[in-house]
Write a protein that holds these residues in place. Structure first.
Motif, PDB file in Angstrom:
ATOM      1  N   LYS A  65       0.793  -1.227   0.000  1.00 44.73           N
ATOM      2  CA  LYS A  65       0.000   0.000   0.000  1.00 44.73           C
ATOM      3  C   LYS A  65       0.829   1.283   0.000  1.00 44.73           C
TER       4      LYS A  65
ATOM      5  N   ASP B 190       1.672   7.113  -0.432  1.00 49.22           N
ATOM      6  CA  ASP B 190       0.507   6.273  -0.653  1.00 49.22           C
ATOM      7  C   ASP B 190       0.513   5.860  -2.124  1.00 49.22           C
TER       8      ASP B 190
ATOM      9  N   ALA C 193      -1.664   4.081  -3.912  1.00 54.36           N
ATOM     10  CA  ALA C 193      -2.937   4.133  -4.638  1.00 54.36           C
ATOM     11  C   ALA C 193      -3.181   5.518  -5.220  1.00 54.36           C
TER      12      ALA C 193
END
Length: 281
Positions: free
Chosen positions: A134, A149, A151
């Motif tokens: 992640k 991060d 994503a």
């Protein structure tokens, strides 16, 4: 330097523009991977052990089939030397670090660039991906580390404390802390949730070029320009073992057995070491 997940072989990257595959039981060379046009700065092996991704000063990354030694793909997009690469735990994407001050996220099946992570103000020398895939931690010539991060591509926090370039970083198997290596001759242990520095590991007399954390998360190994490899107890911060080479040590990694250590020397030697007095997982 990277060791396969099954612990049977390793792949090394070199300034001679090649990568070499080594049998860890015998120390014999199994294959040479050729295709880069400049020094190969880093290599990562996929979780399934079937392919590897290399980073080079020719501004590209290459994907290699490890059974055949064939080149599968070339990843282009960085505008300067690519210094490091990490492959996600699911093997689907990779993150590269570059002297162009950025990191890039790549889809490994297609070779397409998914994202560019910007925020560092100097070259990015290293990157590590968390065990859950992640987030990533990067190390830079701006003396900081950054947590990203993956994503969203957003910067989550900046870790400050080193007084010179940060050359390497490794994330613990539980994803809770990281260890960084720096040209300030130290390593630092960081709490990744808070971004706070937990400890400073001092003992090297020249720059620290690489760091790896054992599979059990209890100790780390560092390689330095002072010709030494040091083993650190991460609970106490104490040095518990050391090895001295003939020249500066530029890279190191720990096998899944937690006791086999492989270190690369700037003169071209690859050392296969075994840590004694440590209980095997």
């Amino acid at each position: 330097m990277a060791i396969a997940p099954d612990g049977k072989f390793a792949v090394s990257a070199s300034g001679d523009k090649t990568l070499k595959v080594w049998d860890l039981s015998s120390g014999n060379q199994l294959n040479t991977l050729s295709g880069h046009t400049e020094s190969v700065s880093a290599v990562a092996i996929a979780p399934d052990g079937k392919f590897a991704v290399s980073a080079s000063y020719d501004n590209t990354l290459k994907v290699w089939d490890l059974s055949s030694g064939n080149q599968l793909n070339t990843l282009s997009g960085h505008t300067s030397w690519v210094s490091a690469v990490a492959i996600a735990p699911d093997g689907k994407f990779a993150v590269s670090a570059s002297y162009d001050n950025t990191l890039k996220v790549w889809d490994l099946s297609s070779g397409n660039q998914l994202n560019t992570l910007t925020g560092h103000t100097n070259s990015v020398y290293a990157v590590a991906i968390s065990p859950d895939g992640k987030f990533a931690v990067s190390a830079s010539g701006d003396d900081t580390l950054k947590v990203w991060d993956l994503a969203s591509g957003q910067e989550l926090k900046t870790l400050t404390g080193h007084t010179n370039w940060v050359s390497a970083v490794a994330i613990a198997p539980d994803g809770k802390f990281a260890v960084s290596a720096s040209l300030d001759n130290t390593l630092k242990v960081w709490d990744l949730a808070s971004g706070k520095e937990l400890n400073t590991l001092g003992g090297h007399t020249k720059w620290v070029s690489a760091v790896a954390i054992a599979p059990d998360g209890k100790f780390a190994v560092s390689a330095s320009g002072d010709k030494t490899l040091k083993v650190w107890d991460l609970d106490s911060g104490n040095e518990i073992a050391a090895f001295t080479g003939d020249s500066g040590l530029s890279c190191c990694t720990i096998a899944p057995d937690g006791v086999t250590i492989v270190a690369g020397e700037s003169l071209g030697k690859v050392h296969f070491l075994r840590l004694e007095g440590v209980t095997q997982p």
